[in-house]
Scaffold this motif. Structure first.
Motif, PDB file in Angstrom:
ATOM      1  N   GLU A  19      18.915   6.784 -68.631  1.00  0.00           N
ATOM      2  CA  GLU A  19      18.978   5.836 -67.283  1.00  0.00           C
ATOM      3  C   GLU A  19      19.204   4.316 -67.607  1.00  0.00           C
ATOM      4  O   GLU A  19      18.604   3.785 -68.630  1.00  0.00           O
ATOM      5  N   THR A  20      20.088   4.069 -67.001  1.00  0.00           N
ATOM      6  CA  THR A  20      20.368   2.445 -67.168  1.00  0.00           C
ATOM      7  C   THR A  20      20.472   1.737 -65.904  1.00  0.00           C
ATOM      8  O   THR A  20      20.764   2.290 -64.754  1.00  0.00           O
ATOM      9  N   THR A  21      19.707   0.473 -65.873  1.00  0.00           N
ATOM     10  CA  THR A  21      19.619  -0.279 -64.825  1.00  0.00           C
ATOM     11  C   THR A  21      20.596  -1.446 -64.409  1.00  0.00           C
ATOM     12  O   THR A  21      21.252  -1.825 -65.702  1.00  0.00           O
ATOM     13  N   ALA A  22      20.596  -1.884 -63.117  1.00  0.00           N
ATOM     14  CA  ALA A  22      21.625  -3.175 -63.212  1.00  0.00           C
ATOM     15  C   ALA A  22      21.183  -4.339 -64.013  1.00  0.00           C
ATOM     16  O   ALA A  22      22.201  -4.917 -64.591  1.00  0.00           O
ATOM     17  N   LEU A  23      19.803  -4.431 -64.143  1.00  0.00           N
ATOM     18  CA  LEU A  23      19.451  -5.567 -64.997  1.00  0.00           C
ATOM     19  C   LEU A  23      19.878  -5.359 -66.459  1.00  0.00           C
ATOM     20  O   LEU A  23      20.292  -6.262 -67.232  1.00  0.00           O
ATOM     21  N   GLU A  24      19.768  -4.177 -67.079  1.00  0.00           N
ATOM     22  CA  GLU A  24      20.180  -3.968 -68.308  1.00  0.00           C
ATOM     23  C   GLU A  24      21.821  -4.281 -68.652  1.00  0.00           C
ATOM     24  O   GLU A  24      22.217  -4.793 -69.488  1.00  0.00           O
ATOM     25  N   SER A  64      10.315 -10.003 -59.441  1.00  0.00           N
ATOM     26  CA  SER A  64       9.061  -8.800 -59.609  1.00  0.00           C
ATOM     27  C   SER A  64       8.773  -8.475 -60.649  1.00  0.00           C
ATOM     28  O   SER A  64       8.225  -7.358 -60.902  1.00  0.00           O
ATOM     29  N   GLY A  65       9.499  -9.074 -61.742  1.00  0.00           N
ATOM     30  CA  GLY A  65       9.145  -8.359 -63.171  1.00  0.00           C
ATOM     31  C   GLY A  65      10.152  -7.141 -63.569  1.00  0.00           C
ATOM     32  O   GLY A  65       9.887  -6.213 -64.345  1.00  0.00           O
ATOM     33  N   GLY A  66      10.946  -7.067 -62.582  1.00  0.00           N
ATOM     34  CA  GLY A  66      12.161  -5.624 -62.756  1.00  0.00           C
ATOM     35  C   GLY A  66      11.495  -4.516 -61.915  1.00  0.00           C
ATOM     36  O   GLY A  66      11.995  -3.255 -62.375  1.00  0.00           O
ATOM     37  N   ASN A  67      10.424  -4.616 -61.201  1.00  0.00           N
ATOM     38  CA  ASN A  67       9.879  -3.425 -60.489  1.00  0.00           C
ATOM     39  C   ASN A  67      10.934  -2.792 -59.634  1.00  0.00           C
ATOM     40  O   ASN A  67      10.796  -1.612 -59.309  1.00  0.00           O
ATOM     41  N   ARG A  68      11.799  -3.340 -58.985  1.00  0.00           N
ATOM     42  CA  ARG A  68      12.758  -2.893 -57.874  1.00  0.00           C
ATOM     43  C   ARG A  68      14.091  -2.690 -58.499  1.00  0.00           C
ATOM     44  O   ARG A  68      15.113  -2.630 -57.707  1.00  0.00           O
ATOM     45  N   ASP A  69      14.404  -2.865 -59.713  1.00  0.00           N
ATOM     46  CA  ASP A  69      15.443  -2.505 -60.302  1.00  0.00           C
ATOM     47  C   ASP A  69      16.254  -1.198 -60.078  1.00  0.00           C
ATOM     48  O   ASP A  69      15.711  -0.425 -59.689  1.00  0.00           O
TER      49      ASP A  69
END
Length: 85
Positions: A19-24, A64-69
């Motif tokens: 799983e890859t997120t937008a921030l990554e 938010s510290g990445g909580n809603r990535d």
């Protein structure tokens, strides 16, 4: 994943089997430029033959510290627009 707009290194970045997120992916692209409008960032995704645009409030996610990535899927395009001022 394709990233373009106000990032340091626009281009194509592979999903690496997890799983890859937008921030990554934005981090892999060198981060945002000083001209970026982080809260107007969007993901363009084709689902069921229809293109949809998903707003990603990157500035708020960072606060938010990445909580809603957002999780990304193959074929997603991240667009980081330029700030108006």
């Amino acid at each position: 994943i394709v990233v373009y707009g106000e990032v340091q290194k626009p281009g194509t970045y592979p999903l690496e089997g997890k799983e890859t997120t937008a921030l990554e992916v934005l981090s892999k692209a060198g981060g945002l430029t000083k001209f970026a409008a982080p809260n107007r960032t969007r993901i363009i995704r084709v689902a069921d033959g229809k293109e949809k645009s998903i707003q990603v409030r990157v500035g708020d996610i960072l606060k938010s510290g990445g909580n809603r990535d957002m999780s990304l899927y193959p074929g997603d395009i991240i667009v980081v627009p330029e700030s108006y001022f």
